[in-house]
Structure formats: structure tokens, C-alpha cells
Design a protein around this motif. Structure first.
Motif, PDB file in Angstrom:
ATOM      1  N   MET A 198      29.443  14.204  79.712  1.00 47.08           N
ATOM      2  CA  MET A 198      29.096  15.406  78.964  1.00 47.08           C
ATOM      3  C   MET A 198      29.692  16.645  79.630  1.00 47.08           C
ATOM      4  O   MET A 198      30.252  17.525  78.960  1.00 47.08           O
ATOM      5  CB  MET A 198      27.578  15.547  78.879  1.00 47.08           C
ATOM      6  N   MET A 199      29.610  16.698  80.960  1.00 47.13           N
ATOM      7  CA  MET A 199      30.108  17.871  81.677  1.00 47.13           C
ATOM      8  C   MET A 199      31.631  17.955  81.667  1.00 47.13           C
ATOM      9  O   MET A 199      32.191  19.012  81.983  1.00 47.13           O
ATOM     10  CB  MET A 199      29.593  17.862  83.109  1.00 47.13           C
ATOM     11  N   ASN A 200      32.307  16.862  81.308  1.00 51.39           N
ATOM     12  CA  ASN A 200      33.765  16.917  81.168  1.00 51.39           C
ATOM     13  C   ASN A 200      34.190  17.884  80.065  1.00 51.39           C
ATOM     14  O   ASN A 200      35.332  18.352  80.048  1.00 51.39           O
ATOM     15  CB  ASN A 200      34.325  15.524  80.863  1.00 51.39           C
ATOM     16  N   TYR A 201      33.275  18.153  79.133  1.00 51.88           N
ATOM     17  CA  TYR A 201      33.584  19.053  78.020  1.00 51.88           C
ATOM     18  C   TYR A 201      33.111  20.484  78.284  1.00 51.88           C
ATOM     19  O   TYR A 201      33.231  21.351  77.420  1.00 51.88           O
ATOM     20  CB  TYR A 201      32.945  18.530  76.730  1.00 51.88           C
ATOM     21  N   ALA A 202      32.570  20.731  79.478  1.00 49.67           N
ATOM     22  CA  ALA A 202      32.000  22.046  79.788  1.00 49.67           C
ATOM     23  C   ALA A 202      33.041  23.170  79.757  1.00 49.67           C
ATOM     24  O   ALA A 202      32.694  24.324  79.486  1.00 49.67           O
ATOM     25  CB  ALA A 202      31.303  22.011  81.140  1.00 49.67           C
ATOM     26  N   THR A 203      34.310  22.839  80.044  1.00 52.47           N
ATOM     27  CA  THR A 203      35.328  23.899  80.041  1.00 52.47           C
ATOM     28  C   THR A 203      35.473  24.528  78.655  1.00 52.47           C
ATOM     29  O   THR A 203      35.775  25.719  78.539  1.00 52.47           O
ATOM     30  CB  THR A 203      36.690  23.350  80.498  1.00 52.47           C
ATOM     31  N   TYR A 204      35.249  23.740  77.595  1.00 56.77           N
ATOM     32  CA  TYR A 204      35.311  24.300  76.238  1.00 56.77           C
ATOM     33  C   TYR A 204      34.202  25.331  76.046  1.00 56.77           C
ATOM     34  O   TYR A 204      34.404  26.377  75.423  1.00 56.77           O
ATOM     35  CB  TYR A 204      35.157  23.184  75.194  1.00 56.77           C
ATOM     36  N   TYR A 205      33.021  25.051  76.582  1.00 55.65           N
ATOM     37  CA  TYR A 205      31.894  25.987  76.480  1.00 55.65           C
ATOM     38  C   TYR A 205      32.146  27.230  77.330  1.00 55.65           C
ATOM     39  O   TYR A 205      31.892  28.354  76.890  1.00 55.65           O
ATOM     40  CB  TYR A 205      30.605  25.293  76.945  1.00 55.65           C
ATOM     41  N   LEU A 206      32.682  27.027  78.514  1.00 56.25           N
ATOM     42  CA  LEU A 206      32.950  28.146  79.410  1.00 56.25           C
ATOM     43  C   LEU A 206      33.958  29.114  78.812  1.00 56.25           C
ATOM     44  O   LEU A 206      33.770  30.331  78.851  1.00 56.25           O
ATOM     45  CB  LEU A 206      33.458  27.625  80.757  1.00 56.25           C
ATOM     46  N   MET A 207      35.033  28.564  78.256  1.00 56.20           N
ATOM     47  CA  MET A 207      36.072  29.435  77.696  1.00 56.20           C
ATOM     48  C   MET A 207      35.667  30.005  76.342  1.00 56.20           C
ATOM     49  O   MET A 207      36.050  31.113  75.991  1.00 56.20           O
ATOM     50  CB  MET A 207      37.388  28.659  77.573  1.00 56.20           C
TER      51      MET A 207
END
Length: 505
Positions: free
Chosen positions: A45-54
Motif C-alpha cells: 500500500m505504501m508503495n503508492y504513497a508517492t502519488y498521494y504526496l505529489m
């Protein structure tokens, strides 16, 4: 001599009082292996966190990638503290189960806060708030992860059973990551009108799915380990006081854990570089279809799972864990090299006849990719998963070497260096994307495919893994725990335990 058996005979070897071999029904190994799967679901799940951050926190590619790296380092920093607490714990609920439960609760609560609260705050507060929440999140992650390794030695010390953890772990990880690899792109695709991977709806659905799956896996793991999470199976059979000097002594003098850390950390760095963003770039951008990854993954899931289980079960239980690691590493080098050549020299766009639906086109590229990927799952299943039960061998070696049973220490030494090294994986992908001109978003379908992007993605997907496998071969050359050495160690540990029990009778 005092009675030493407190469980039914199925938990012990018939000569337990002499050889110290204890075991569990196979279903309990299968159930306990789900503890690692429970944390890996959150990792994915955290592998997709960069999409949320950006998309919602308001940071760029390099900051997002750097944060992921820094949080992995923080995750490693918390390991010694948690491991120290594990070694000091021995209550009514056991040594390991409290940390599994506490870790799971922290993971569930903090991940919900991170993806449901952060974007509602004022812009200037979002990033520091997210960082603080993530620091607490990784403390929970550490609690549950450390026990995956520290409890190995009390689950079973039967050399034919211990590798079976890796078999089940490899199957679960292959299945879960494959199934999620099918489902997640479809979830993102269903929210294309509101932002796809970067939409709040995507992260809400992803969190719900992750939390439920991880909680179920955790409950099964706790039930499975329950009868063995007691002092009778804790190495020498008595609690051991552990100080900071013990950490240093073990790291300095236990050659087995030194080499295992080198092997596992570089292997983890390589496999972590093949992140979700890299896979999206491979299939959505280079191959040209958002749904292609999902369709291809659906084909390889079951065969990969079967091959992974058979490879680990056959090689590790018959040849010992060290030889199995060598075989997995050599085979992985050959197959990953072939996959890298295929993506660099072949035409990935021929895999689909309809980019909009990801319909499969049965040409040479697709067939070769499927066959090589299935075989790779078998070899990488050995090299990537066998390290966890090998940690238990290192813990037994420490009892043999010093008379001290410190599974928390062994688990944290392993995890700390492993996480420290593997923390650079997100940075590798982030730097690669930035060098290719993607500074404000990850490559997606429709973006231009340059030679640099193709080469960088192939390097992250296969080149980094190959570097890790070479390090495996180097480390195993100096790893002292052969199958024959472990038989000698188990005999000596049994004598230490019988002596302790006689003294306490």
C-alpha cells in the motif's frame, strides 16, 4: 530429570530429551507465515504513497522519494529498541504475540490518519503532519516485522520443517502481490475521472482493502504461534538479560548474521527497486496499456505460486538453507538477465492487441515474458524468502557460540541493516525518473518512451535484483551454517537446554 514436555507429543521429536528437536503441525507454520504477509500488504500500500504526496500533500518527485527513503531508515532505527523489548518480554501472552497485536493496531490507525486526514489540513501543515504520522506508523511496522524473525527459533528447530516457513511465505507473497497487482490497477482505472492513482477515492479503497486483509492474516498468525510462544522453547529455556554490549558483540563476532545481513539487505534493495511506480512505467507507459499489467499478472499468478512452493520445498528441505540460497541466486541471475534483454531488445507494445482493454496478443514477447517470469518466481522465491528461517539458524548459532538466546537482537540486527540498505530503493527509482524528465509525476500511459526511460526502468526492475543476487553469492561463500554445521549446533543447544532444565528442576 524434570518433565520437559508440556504439549502433546506431536510437538516433539521422539528423542526430544536428547536432541532437543521440537516442531509444530504444518498448518501452524503456514498460519504463522501470514504474519509476514500481513506487514507486506501494508508495504505494498505504501508503495503508492508517492502519488498521494505529489497529488495532495504538495511535494515534488525528489522530496517524495527522499521521504520514503528517510522513513525506511527511521524504521530501521526503531528496530534495536523493539528487539530489546522483545528479548525482555516473557509474560502470560508470550514473548512475541504482544508485539504482533500492538504493531497491527498502530499500522491500521496511523495509515488511516495519513490518507484520510492529511489533505484536510492547511497546506503548510500537511507535510510535517504526514511525516510525524508516518514515524509512528513505522514504529508499528517494526513491532510486527521484528517478531516475524525473532519467533522463528521457537516455532520449530527441525531442519526439515524450518525451511517450510519460506515455502509458505513465498507462496503467500506471490499470491498476494499478484492478486493485488491485478486488482489495484483496476481500482485506479475505475477512478480515472477523478485522478486515478492520485485520487482520494483510490486511497480510501486501497486502505480499506489493506486493513481488512492484514487484520485477518494477523489473527491467524497469532492463533498459529500460540502454543509455541512460551519459555520452554526460548533457546536455553530461561530468560536472558541483554544489554547494549550484547548487540555489539553479536554484530562483531557472529559471522552467520553478518553474511545473512549482507545477503538479505542487498537482495531486498534490488527487489524493492522494482516498485509499483516502476511496474506502472513498464506496462502503462512502455508497453502502452494501463490494464495490461493486470491481465498479465492474472496469467502468471497460479503457475508462479506453484513453482515458488516447489522450488523452496525441494531445495531447502533436502540440501539445507545455504545451498538453497546459492541455487536460487544463480538461477535468478540467469533468468533476470534474460528478462532484461527481452525488455531492452524486444517490443513490449506487442503484448496487447488493444491498449484500452489490455487484451493479450500471443506473440513471442508475451510468451517469453510469461515463461521467464514464472521460472524467476521459483528462483527468487528461494533467495528472497529463505533468509527469514535462516535468521533462526543464526539465533541458534548465537546460543551455541555464547549460551545466550537473543532472538529479538538477531531479528533487529537483521532488520536494521536490511532496512537501512533497502531504504535507498525508492530514491533509485525517483532519481531515474527525474533524470528522464519526470520531476512532477511518475510515467503513465501516453507519456513519451525515451531510450533513457526504457533503460532506467529495466535497470530498476531487473538490474538491481541481479546486483543483489551477486552479493548473495559472495555472502554465502563466507556463511558458516551449512546443513552439517546446523546438526552439530542443534545437538549442542539441546545439551545446554537439558542442563538448564535440570538445574531448574
Amino acid at each position: 530429570m524434570a518433565k520437559t514436555r508440556s504439549l502433546p507429543d506431536k510437538f516433539y521429536d521422539k528423542d526430544y530429551e536428547h536432541n532437543g528437536i521440537h516442531r509444530v503441525p504444518l498448518w501452524r507454520i503456514a498460519g504463522y507465515a501470514l504474519n509476514n504477509t500481513a506487514t507486506n500488504v501494508y508495504l505494498m500500500m505504501m508503495n503508492y504513497a508517492t502519488y498521494y504526496l505529489m497529488g495532495w500533500v504538495g511535494v515534488g518527485m525528489m522530496v517524495a522519494s527522499s521521504l520514503t527513503m528517510m522513513m525506511r531508515i527511521w524504521d530501521g532505527v526503531t528496530d534495536p529498541f523493539v528487539g530489546f523489548m522483545v528479548d525482555k518480554t516473557n509474560g502470560k501472552f508470550g514473548k512475541n504475540r504482544p508485539f504482533i497485536v500492538i504493531g497491527q493496531i498502530i499500522l491500521c490507525v496511523t495509515s488511516w490518519v495519513a490518507f484520510h486526514v492529511t489533505h484536510k489540513l492547511p497546506q503548510g501543515v500537511r507535510f510535517p503532519f504526514y511525516v510525524v504520522v508516518l514515524m509512528v506508523y513505522y514504529l508499528g511496522y517494526t513491532c510486527q516485522c521484528v517478531v516475524t524473525k525473532s519467533a522463528q527459533s521457537c516455532v520449530t528447530n527441525d531442519p526439515k520443517q524450518r525451511p517450510m516457513f519460506a515455502s509458505f511465505d513465498g507462496v503467500y507473497n506471490t499470491l498476494v502481490f499478484a492478486i493485488l497487482g491485478i486488482i489495484i490497477p483496476r481500482i485506479a482505472n475505475s477512478y480515472n475521472d477523478v485522478g486515478g492513482y492520485a485520487s482520494l477515492e483510490f486511497f480510501d479503497t486501497l486502505w480499506k482493502m489493506t486493513a481488512v486483509m492484514s487484520a485477518i492474516f494477523t489473527i491467524i498468525a497469532v492463533i498459529s504461534i500460540a502454543p509455541k510462544d512460551r519459555s520452554e522453547f526460548f533457546g536455553t529455556g530461561k530468560p536472558v538479560k541483554v544489554g547494549l554490549k550484547d548487540y555489539w558483540d553479536t554484530l562483531k563476532n557472529n559471522r552467520a548474521i553478518q553474511m545473512l545481513v549482507l545477503s538479505a539487505s542487498t537482495d531486498k534493495l534490488g527487489s524493492s527497486a522494482k516498485s509499483s511506480a516502476v511496474m506502472v512505467a513498464m506496462f502503462a507507459c512502455i508497453a502502452g496499456s494501463n490494464l495490461l499489467q493486470s491481465n498479465v499478472t492474472g496469467l502468471v499468478t497460479i503457475p508462479s505460486t506453484i513453482v515458488c512452493f516447489l522450488f523452496i520445498s525441494f531445495f531447502a528441505t533436502r540440501l539445507g538453507q545455504r545451498k538453497a540460497m546459492l541455487i536460487g541466486s544463480v538461477g535468478g541471475l540467469v533468468i533476470n538477465g534474460a528478462l532484461a534483454a527481452l525488455w531492452l531488445l524486444g517490443d513490449p507494445t506487442t503484448m496487447t492487441s488493444n491498449p484500452a482493454t489490455g487484451a493479450l496478443n500471443w506473440g513471442y514477447f508475451l510468451i517469453l515474458y510469461l515463461v521467464l517470469t514464472i521460472i524467476a518466481a521459483g528462483f527468487q522465491g528461494i533467495s528472497g524468502n529463505i533468509v527469514i528461517p535462516m535468521t533462526a539458524d543464526c539465533a541458534d548459532y548465537e546460543v551455541y557460540r555464547t549460551g545466550k538466546y537473543v532472538p529479538g537482537l538477531m531479528g533487529t540486527l537483521f532488520s536494521f541493516v536490511d532496512k537501512l540498505v533497502s531504504s535507498f530503493a525508492p530514491m533509485v527509482a525517483g532519481v531515474m525518473f527525474s533524470m528522464c524528465g519526470y520531476t512532477d509525476h511518475n510515467p503513465v500511459m501516453g507519456d513519451p518512451v525515451t531510450p533513457g526511460l526504457r533503460g532506467g526502468v529495466v535497470f530498476c526492475a531487473y538490474g538491481m535484483i541481479m546486483i543483489g543476487l551477486v552479493c548473495n553469492l559472495i555472502a554465502m561463500k563466507f556463511y558458516p551454517l551449512t546443513k552439517e554445521k546446523m546438526e552439530e549446533i542443534q545437538d549442542e543447544v539441546a545439551q545446554i537446554k537439558m542442563k538448564t532444565m535440570a538445574e531448574n528442576a
